[in-house]
Structure formats: structure tokens, C-alpha cells
Design an enzyme around this catalytic site. Sequence first.
Site, short mmCIF file in Angstrom:
data_model
loop_
_atom_site.label_atom_id
_atom_site.label_comp_id
_atom_site.label_asym_id
_atom_site.label_seq_id
_atom_site.Cartn_x
_atom_site.Cartn_y
_atom_site.Cartn_z
N ALA A 63 1.07 -0.80 0.09
CA ALA A 63 0.03 -0.22 -0.18
C ALA A 63 1.24 1.60 0.01
CB ALA A 63 -0.87 0.24 1.26
N GLY A 102 0.61 -5.28 1.43
CA GLY A 102 -0.23 -5.15 -0.32
C GLY A 102 -0.86 -5.09 -1.48
N1 3HC Z 1 4.89 3.29 0.46
C1 3HC Z 1 5.67 4.58 -0.06
N2 3HC Z 1 6.11 4.62 -0.36
C2 3HC Z 1 7.38 3.66 -0.93
C3 3HC Z 1 6.80 2.79 0.08
C4 3HC Z 1 5.37 2.93 -0.06
N3 3HC Z 1 5.49 1.06 0.59
N4 3HC Z 1 7.68 1.60 0.25
C5 3HC Z 1 9.07 2.50 -0.62
N5 3HC Z 1 8.83 3.35 -0.54
C6 3HC Z 1 9.44 5.03 -1.36
C7 3HC Z 1 10.34 4.85 0.07
O1 3HC Z 1 9.89 5.99 0.73
C8 3HC Z 1 11.58 5.12 -1.33
O2 3HC Z 1 11.07 7.24 -1.24
P1 3HC Z 1 12.41 8.05 -1.30
O3 3HC Z 1 13.47 7.94 -2.70
O4 3HC Z 1 11.54 9.97 -1.45
O5 3HC Z 1 13.33 7.96 -0.18
C9 3HC Z 1 11.59 5.04 -2.41
O6 3HC Z 1 9.58 4.79 -1.83
C10 3HC Z 1 12.54 3.86 -2.23
O7 3HC Z 1 12.24 3.02 -1.15
P2 3HC Z 1 13.61 2.21 -0.50
O8 3HC Z 1 15.15 3.61 -0.20
O9 3HC Z 1 13.29 1.43 0.80
O10 3HC Z 1 14.15 0.95 -2.00
P3 3HC Z 1 15.15 -0.36 -1.76
O11 3HC Z 1 14.99 -0.59 -3.34
O12 3HC Z 1 16.14 -0.06 -0.52
O13 3HC Z 1 13.85 -1.29 -1.17
C11 3HC Z 1 11.65 -1.77 -0.98
C12 3HC Z 1 12.72 -1.44 -2.04
C13 3HC Z 1 11.97 -2.90 -0.19
C14 3HC Z 1 10.29 -2.34 -1.97
C15 3HC Z 1 11.53 -0.95 0.04
O14 3HC Z 1 11.60 0.48 0.56
C16 3HC Z 1 10.22 -1.20 1.08
O15 3HC Z 1 10.53 -2.38 2.33
N6 3HC Z 1 9.43 -1.29 1.43
C17 3HC Z 1 7.77 -1.19 2.30
C18 3HC Z 1 7.12 -2.53 1.85
C19 3HC Z 1 6.11 -2.54 2.83
O16 3HC Z 1 5.80 -1.88 3.72
N7 3HC Z 1 5.52 -2.40 2.35
C20 3HC Z 1 3.65 -2.87 3.07
C21 3HC Z 1 3.43 -1.36 3.32
S1 3HC Z 1 1.80 -1.31 4.35
C22 3HC Z 1 0.52 -2.30 3.45
O17 3HC Z 1 1.07 -2.60 2.60
C23 3HC Z 1 -0.84 -2.27 4.05
C24 3HC Z 1 -1.52 -2.90 3.37
O18 3HC Z 1 -1.87 -4.52 4.28
C25 3HC Z 1 -2.75 -3.09 3.27
#
Ligand code: 3HC
Length: 675
Positions: A63, A102
Site C-alpha cells: 500500500a 498490499g
Molecule cells: N509506500 C510509499 N512509499 C514507499 C513505499 C510504500 N509502500 N515503499 C517504498 N517507498 C518509497 C521510499 O520511501 C523511498 O522514497 P524516497 O526515494 O523518496 O526516499 C522509495 O520508495 C524507495 O524506497 P527504498 O529506498 O526503500 O528502496 P529499496 O530499493 O531500498 O527497497 C523496498 C525497496 C524493499 C520495496 C522497500 O522500499 C520497502 O521495504 N518498502 C516498504 C514495503 C512495505 O512496508 N510494504 C507494506 C506497506 S503496508 C501495506 O501494504 C498495508 C496493506 O496490507 C493494506
Amino acid sequence: MTGPITTHRHGSILVIVSDNPPVNALSAAVRQGIESAVKEGVVDDTVHAMVIRCDGRTFFAGADITEFGKPMAEPALPMLVDMIEAADKPIIAAIHGTALGGGCEVALACHYRIAVPSAKLGFPEVRLGLVPGAGGTQRAPRLAGVSLALEMTAKGDPIPARRALDAGLIDQIADEESLEADAISFAQKVIGKPLPRASQKTAAADPAAVEAFRKANARRFRGFEAPEANIACVVKATEVPYEEGVQFERQQFMKLVMGVQSAAQRHIFFAERKASKIDGVPEDITLRPINKVGVIGAGTMGGGISMNFLSSGIPVTIVEMAQEALDRGAGIIRKNYEATAAKGRLTPDQVEKAMSLLTPTLDFNALADCDLVIEAVYENMDVKKEVFTRLDGIVKPGAILASNTSYLDINEIAAVTKRPQDVLGMHFFSPANVMKLLEVVRGDKTAGDVLATVMALAKKIRKVAVVAGVCYGFIGNRMLMPRQVEAMKLLMEGATPEQIDRVHVEFGMPMGPFQMSDLAGVDIGWHRDPTRIENIRDALAAEKRWGQKTKAGWYDYDDKRNPSPSPRVAEIIDEFRKRTGAAQHAVTDQEIVERTLYPMVNEGAKILAEGKAQRASDIDVVWIYGYGWPAYRGGPMFWADTEGLKKIVAGLEKHGFDVGPLLKEKAEKGERFTS
Ligand code: 3HC
């Protein structure tokens, strides 16, 4: 179709493609695009199956976290995934990169999933203080069983595609180079077959596995609300139909997303990413190539530092003064790698590969062609200056020279070289191969490209790096000092080491100040004269109560290093109380919080006001990754915001602390440090 979602046809297959850089987060526009594409596929009689895939570096990484706490645009993710699953034509998720949160929920709602071997699937929501909010906890156990669902949701560790295949979470591994083509041929094979829907399967209950899981992870989960909520959701999936389970999951999600813990953990997620951005240095600055690293000193620190680079495939030349110390250092590096291999986390080949990149030498001149040299010698200004003077004469022009000092003035060190612009601090935390934090200390003359190169390198070696300015102890250790001073005063006034440590552990720290001292060594920085006893610590050190290593410190230790309160330490404290005539009172737990943690906030605010930290969230990152501040409290500055700055200031003033102007001003204006 405009926006992040496009479609194209391959015969009777509709391919739905998302392109929402950088990580294909499921923003409102993405959800709306998928919804209308799937609707289009469902109503079009010439479409017999659909494939959902992503362009760019990854499948949906979750998400869009930036949308949390704001009004949710339609369709909400839970509705979208149910709509995907309800489609009467097969939908295949084609996964590369990371299908997270998500994103994984979209994949599990599809009727089939294929993934390239390098892909990973996971539910990192728990790390944001959440449960998956779109059926993840209900579909995962129905597809892959309770044990794996617990691992994935409550621990948040992603799993590789092969493991997902073995567990039944995906249906096929695709070729790395031809994911779309493989998904299309898969789709052609399943057209006309009954549609498997994860929500319609049943998940077998396994109370024994749940209990064993809880027990095995009790330490890791201590203080966090989200892991238990994830466990409850997975258990629910074994008890009730999907529709009921998903409602339960939704309630848990809503409760957590409104709570302080999730806000704190989301703060840390963004804080960690923000920390890599450097004030005053353009993001696109050209970096210096780092192909070879030199490390001076093969002790615990030098060895640990070297391992970071070796593990990332960067050759390291490690220099020592004596053969014995060099052999010992290289031997310890090998032993550490072998211990990791014994736990199954490295293959013997990987151990050999890392060791083959290490060149131990007694010859300082071997550092000449290194791109970065990190000095990790004894913490003494004269020694460090000598090392840097020598390095200046040996190392090639343009190489970066770094000191792993924990306290000392980088400007003074840089001044002995003819290239102060190439000098900075790289403060690793012990054990350096394990701890995630790296304080990168920016000297007055450090060049922007030097700083940017080291920050980028930190990411490559999987550290979380924070820029700190030059001041005694930088960010982390500088904030530790008032805590230590106050803890000692509290002892004199009537508290015990056990009480002070307990308050810190109950707050969520891995250990309290006295436990920490016993682990690090009570004798660190001691003057080594047993007849000179000026404070309690001198008294302990004089009796060889040096901590865990001598089985006696602030606590007594048995052979297994289990601590127990020490009657001798109580006597020593008592003697000092009498000697100094310190007024005694019953110290409450709250007073310990106010006098040891509030001063840290005060110091953090001073660091910020002096520009020694770029932003308050950087201070939080330092404390989360360097000292084990509980993530669910978001770091000292976020915690201060949640406590209320007025309350912190009042507490500090009550105990006679000198409150810094920035903290005072923010409290008066009702402002916060963090957003
Ligand atoms: N939402 C919004 N922005 C996000 C995001 C997300 N889910 N995931 C990453 N970003 C953004 C980061 O803030 C970063 O922004 P910036 O360049 O402005 O600083 C950019 O994307 C790149 O992220 P990373 O620097 O972390 O890139 P990496 O390549 O090192 O890692 C990744 C990629 C493994 C996908 C890592 O970003 C990550 O772990 N993201 C979060 C994943 C996550 O927590 N997902 C669950 C979200 S909650 C959800 O889905 C709820 C649902 O169940 C309803």
C-alpha cells in the site's frame, strides 16, 4: 488508458501493467487503474484470462504508506483484492522484485501466481506496527499453512520465490528474462479450468505451532503490539470463514493504524530513508569509485568493519603492527564467518569467497592504492594524528580517509593532512559487522562528494547511515553521557542499579545503563590506578569488577553469565553515599524516566539547534539502530513529541536541568520535533 496502469492484449489474454515508480506502491491511481482494467477484462468476451504485472524494479511493494491517516480514495485495497478474486476469468500475478504487503495481498487474491527466482514475497506490515489490511492474514494460512503465515506476517521476513513455491503460495517459477511470456503461456493452460480462490480454502488449526512460535519469538516481540495482532488474525483464519476473518483483520488494522506504535514505526521507516539525504549536497553529485578498502587495526573493531566490505564483495587490505595481532584478527574474521555458516546463513563457498577478498599485511604501503582507508586504532588523539600523517604520505590522491573514532574531533585529525577535504569520520557501532548504524561525521572541510560517496557506500554494505557534525561523542554517545551522569547521581540518592536498569528495560531498551556498562567493560577509560578511588566506578574497577568479562561488575555473574544483584556493590554504593553525604530519598520509577530519558531529549534538542544533526528524525535513527531504543516508541525525539514537549520541559525544570532554548521554544509554541 492514462495513469500508472496500462493494458495490452496477447490474443485472448489481457495483460495489465503497472508503472508507478519507484516501487509500484498501490496508490489510489494504481488501485483505480487495476479496478477498471479488471472490469474491462471481465466484461469483454474476447478476454479469456488476465495477467497482472509491474514495470520497473519491482512488483507492488505494498500500500502507499504516505496515504495512511488520510481519507481513503475508492477503491480501498480490501475491496479491490476481493473484486480480483471474484472475477470469473483466471487472473495470474506475474511477480518480480518484491511482492510486499498490499502487493502480496493482490498476488494472493489472483487465482494463480508465477514469480521469477529472484522474487520475494512478504508481509512487512508488522514492521510498520500493522497487520496486513487486505486479507493477507486470511489468505496466506489458507494457501500455505499456519506456520509459514505466522513467520511471514508476525515476523515480517519476506520469503524467496522457491520457498513460496514449495509452500504452495505460488504456482510456478518463471524465467528471469521472460516473465510476461511465461505468465501468458501459464494463463493459456488454465483457461476453462475451475478457478482456485484462496479465500474459499480452509486453514487447519495448529495450536501447538502457534504456542511454539510465540515462545520462540517472545524476546523479539517484547513490547510490540503488532506481532500478537498478526498471530490473532492468522489463528482467526483457522476458526471462521474468510468473510468473518477478514473483518477481524480489518478491525485489527484500523486499531493499530490509529495507534502510537504504528505511527512511531512508520516515522522510523521514513526517517531511515530521509537520513541518507545530505543537506547542501546535490543528489546527483558524482561519487568517487570505491573498489578497494583499507582498514588499519585488526582488533575487534577493525575486523568487524572489514567484514562489512568483504561480505559485500569489496576487497579489504587490513594492516597491523605485529604479525601475532594480524593473525589473530584474520583468524577471528574467519571464525565469525564460519559461525554464521554453521547456522546455515552462509554457504562454505560464500565464506571462502569473502576470505579470499581479505589481504592481511604488516606493510602500511599496501594501502597506497585503496580508494577508502578506515583507521580503527586506539581511541587517542595523538595516535590518530600519527596514523593520518603517515596515511597522507602513502595513499593515492582522491582516496577517502576515515577515522572510526567514537568521540574525537575530526577537524583536528583532518588538519594534520594536506587533504582535509578527503577526511571524515565513520563511526561504526560494536559489533561492527552486526550493528546497523553508521554515524558519518562531516568535518568542516569534508567535500560534498566524499560525504555522498560514503553515505552511498553505507547503503551498499547494508548500514543505516546518519550524518553527524563534529562534537564530542557526535549524536549517539553525546546523548548517552547525560543519561550516565544522572544514573550515577540516582544511585547516590537511593536508587539501585537493578531498579534503574529495570526501568530502562521496561521502557523497551535491550538493557539499562549498568547492564550496558558490564557488557562493554566497567574498566573502559579507567585510569588503571587501583589506589586512586574517586567515584563508585573507580572502586569497582579497583576490585577487578570489570563487568561480564571478569564475572563481576555492577552485578555478580555465574558461569553462564546470568546476573544477580551484588551485595558487594551495594556496600560500595553505601560507602559512597555516606562519604558524600548525599541526601537520600525513595526514588520512583517515574523519577528515573524523568532524570535519565528527559535529559537525552534535552541533549538531542541541543544537538539539533547546533546543527550537529541535520534533522530530528536522524537522531531517532541513531538511537533505534545504534542503541536499541524501542522502535515502537519511534526514537527519543518522536517519543518526546508523543509525551508532549511541555511535559518534558516541566520534568526537566523540576529536577533542575538547564533546558536548551530550542526545546523550550518548541514546548512554548506547542510544536513538535517530528512531523
Ligand atoms: N509506500 C510509499 N512509499 C514507499 C513505499 C510504500 N509502500 N515503499 C517504498 N517507498 C518509497 C521510499 O520511501 C523511498 O522514497 P524516497 O526515494 O523518496 O526516499 C522509495 O520508495 C524507495 O524506497 P527504498 O529506498 O526503500 O528502496 P529499496 O530499493 O531500498 O527497497 C523496498 C525497496 C524493499 C520495496 C522497500 O522500499 C520497502 O521495504 N518498502 C516498504 C514495503 C512495505 O512496508 N510494504 C507494506 C506497506 S503496508 C501495506 O501494504 C498495508 C496493506 O496490507 C493494506
